[in-house]
Enzyme design. Structure first.
Site, PDB file in Angstrom:
ATOM      1  CG  HIS A 209      -2.020   1.168   1.319  1.00 31.16           C
ATOM      2  ND1 HIS A 209      -1.483   2.330   2.024  1.00 31.16           N
ATOM      3  CD2 HIS A 209      -3.161   0.934   1.131  1.00 31.16           C
ATOM      4  CE1 HIS A 209      -2.599   2.883   1.891  1.00 31.16           C
ATOM      5  NE2 HIS A 209      -3.674   2.252   1.615  1.00 31.16           N
TER       6      HIS A 209
ATOM      7  CG  ASP B  26       0.566  -2.396   6.123  1.00 29.33           C
ATOM      8  OD1 ASP B  26      -0.229  -2.578   6.817  1.00 29.33           O
ATOM      9  OD2 ASP B  26       0.609  -1.894   5.048  1.00 29.33           O
TER      10      ASP B  26
ATOM     11  CD  GLN C 205      -6.861  -4.783   3.671  1.00 30.53           C
ATOM     12  OE1 GLN C 205      -7.584  -5.703   4.168  1.00 30.53           O
ATOM     13  NE2 GLN C 205      -7.086  -3.494   3.543  1.00 30.53           N
TER      14      GLN C 205
ATOM     15  CE  LYS D 111      -7.181  -0.487   6.091  1.00 27.87           C
ATOM     16  NZ  LYS D 111      -7.959  -0.001   4.834  1.00 27.87           N
TER      17      LYS D 111
ATOM     18  CB  CYS E 168      -3.727   3.314  -1.717  1.00 24.27           C
ATOM     19  SG  CYS E 168      -5.148   4.346  -1.393  1.00 24.27           S
TER      20      CYS E 168
HETATM   21  N1  7TS Z   1      -1.701  -0.994   4.607  1.00 24.00           N
HETATM   22  C1  7TS Z   1      -2.631  -1.908   3.871  1.00 24.00           C
HETATM   23  C2  7TS Z   1      -2.178  -3.126   3.369  1.00 24.00           C
HETATM   24  C3  7TS Z   1      -3.953  -1.229   3.660  1.00 24.00           C
HETATM   25  O1  7TS Z   1      -4.801  -1.898   3.221  1.00 24.00           O
HETATM   26  C4  7TS Z   1      -4.241   0.326   4.032  1.00 24.00           C
HETATM   27  C5  7TS Z   1      -5.526   0.869   3.923  1.00 24.00           C
HETATM   28  C6  7TS Z   1      -3.425   0.618   4.815  1.00 24.00           C
HETATM   29  C7  7TS Z   1      -2.148   0.318   4.977  1.00 24.00           C
HETATM   30  C8  7TS Z   1      -3.757   2.056   5.277  1.00 24.00           C
HETATM   31  O2  7TS Z   1      -4.526   2.002   6.408  1.00 24.00           O
HETATM   32  P1  7TS Z   1      -5.085   3.591   7.120  1.00 24.00           P
HETATM   33  O3  7TS Z   1      -6.172   3.041   7.926  1.00 24.00           O
HETATM   34  O4  7TS Z   1      -3.994   4.076   7.596  1.00 24.00           O
HETATM   35  O5  7TS Z   1      -5.841   4.405   5.838  1.00 24.00           O
HETATM   36  N2  7TS Z   1      -6.123   0.067   2.833  1.00 24.00           N
HETATM   37  C9  7TS Z   1      -7.280   0.364   1.818  1.00 24.00           C
HETATM   38  C10 7TS Z   1      -7.830  -0.239   0.934  1.00 24.00           C
HETATM   39  O6  7TS Z   1      -7.433  -1.339   0.599  1.00 24.00           O
HETATM   40  N3  7TS Z   1      -8.987   0.450   0.700  1.00 24.00           N
HETATM   41  O7  7TS Z   1      -9.197   1.408   1.321  1.00 24.00           O
HETATM   42  C11 7TS Z   1      -7.988   1.670   2.263  1.00 24.00           C
END
Ligand code: 7TS
Length: 409
Positions: free
Chosen positions: A126, A203, A206, A229, A367
């Site tokens: 990401h 990370d 997910q 999430k 992203c």
């Molecule tokens: N890393 C991964 C693997 C992610 O899927 C996401 C967000 C992030 C980091 C960032 O997370 P945040 O909460 O800091 O924004 N992924 C997604 C997605 O797949 N669709 O919308 C956000």
């Protein structure tokens, strides 16, 4: 549908948002990779905090402030247990995964990476696990090395081994790919990096909603994830770090809460974890996340994983059976993500036509533009699953895709 004692229809009743119509159709929510829905117990925990306990933490002698502090710190303990970390102070509350990764970039990488050193990421990160490292590398004259992936979306482990060297100062790799669903061999990635003396950040954005994660078994040095999430509220996230690293790292944000004493001559920083929690934290968010962790723990990952694996198998077969649909991300070891492209329709059109039928998916590059470039596509349509999804949701998706084919034929 029931898997063992797991009754998905009963589980769905805990999620008030799922029970609504969108565009005249029952909502089919398949955008869990972007954010998940919240059980009533999480909503209640937040409402209860604001209606009975709301006070600032760690500073009041009054009763409510002490209660708020107990609840906030209680949430930290729940999260420590949930990921099997050794110590409560290894759990740092952040806003989200992005902030956790940036904290490590600022307070670890900027102190430990120099000219000619390497930071290793993978081709399926990401952007939040790419850009902070690019910034560090640019500033320090270091190199960002990228582990390639194969056509299924699996990490090429032998290429990874070749990239590792005494110059490797940090490996930062996703546990589960948001665009492809690949589950990476995280413990092996960590073992190989440690053999070269390099710490590893995983990370986990997910991963945590779908599988048990265990800091002792993974032995990673940092692990970042987002509450939203994981069926918790937005605005709260977690960074796990091993004590030996966190102790040695300077603070990320300066201000209140993160100090022991301040004079104009010298400031003494607070102990862990407060050193990294400058300013008033998201108290309600942490409490909500604690309730989410309770909810998921009560359901149990045995049930969650079995149910999601069954849905993924069902969905994969169903999409593979449709002419003109191609799955992107076909690793044998996957979490519940069905990313796909269609011969005739652009992902954005797919998303729009599905939305007309009340089906929520995400379309775009997720992203993760470098992974799109790897597959030479601009975007995918992505259905991402959670334990409250059903085979009927997949059937609705298939029917929706049939409609897309009709429109574009
Ligand atoms: N890393 C991964 C693997 C992610 O899927 C996401 C967000 C992030 C980091 C960032 O997370 P945040 O909460 O800091 O924004 N992924 C997604 C997605 O797949 N669709 O919308 C956000």
């Amino acid at each position: 549908m029931t898997t063992g004692t797991f009754d998905v229809n009963k589980v769905r009743q805990d999620f008030p948002l799922l029970n609504q119509q969108v565009n005249g159709n029952p909502l089919v929510y398949l955008d869990n990779g972007a954010t998940s829905q919240k059980p009533q117990s999480v909503i209640d925990a937040i409402v209860s905090y604001y209606t009975t306990t709301n006070s600032n933490v760690h500073r009041g002698v009054h009763t409510m402030s002490q209660q708020a502090t107990d609840h906030y710190e209680g949430a930290r303990t729940k999260i420590r247990r949930f990921i099997n970390a050794g110590e409560d102070h290894e759990i740092i509350f952040t806003r989200n995964t992005t902030e956790g990764i940036n904290l490590v970039a600022h307070s670890y990488a900027r102190q430990n990476v120099g000219p000619g050193d390497d930071i290793i990421v993978s081709n399926m990160e990401h952007h939040s696990n790419i850009v902070p490292w690019q910034m560090v590398c640019e500033e320090k004259g270091a190199n960002l090395k990228v582990v390639p992936i194969d056509d299924n979306g699996e990490l090429l482990m032998d290429e990874y081994e070749k990239l590792l060297s005494p110059r490797t100062k940090l490996v930062s790799i996703t546990h589960v790919s948001n665009a492809l669903g690949t589950i990476l061999p995280a413990a092996e990635i960590v073992r190989l990096a440690h053999a070269q003396g390099a710490p590893v950040l995983l990370d986990g954005a997910q991963a945590v909603p779908h599988m048990p994660v265990d800091m002792q078994a993974l032995d990673c040095d940092f692990y970042a994830f987002s509450g939203h999430k994981l069926f918790g509220p937005t605005g709260i996230g977690v960074l796990y770090g091993k004590t030996k690293y966190l102790e040695a790292m300077p603070p990320f944000l300066g201000g209140g809460e993160m100090i022991k004493s301040v004079t104009f001559e010298k400031t003494i920083y607070n102990d862990l974890p407060y050193k990294f929690e400058g300013g008033t934290p998201d108290i309600a968010g942490a409490i909500g996340l604690g309730a989410a962790v309770d909810y998921v723990t009560n359901l149990g990952f045995d049930q969650i994983t079995a149910h999601e694996e069954e849905l993924l198998r069902y969905g994969t077969e169903a999409l593979n059976a449709i002419d003109g649909v191609q799955l992107v991300g076909t690793a044998p070891h996957k979490a519940g993500i069905l990313s796909f492209v269609m011969d005739k329709a652009h992902p954005h059109d797919i998303g729009t036509i599905l939305d007309e039928q009340g089906i929520a998916i995400r379309t775009g590059h997720h992203c993760a533009q470098p992974v799109m470039q790897r597959f030479q596509i601009p975007a995918t349509a992505r259905a991402s699953l959670a334990f409250y999804n059903t085979k009927e949701d997949i059937d609705a998706l298939v029917k929706g895709i049939d409609r897309v084919i009709e429109v574009f034929s």
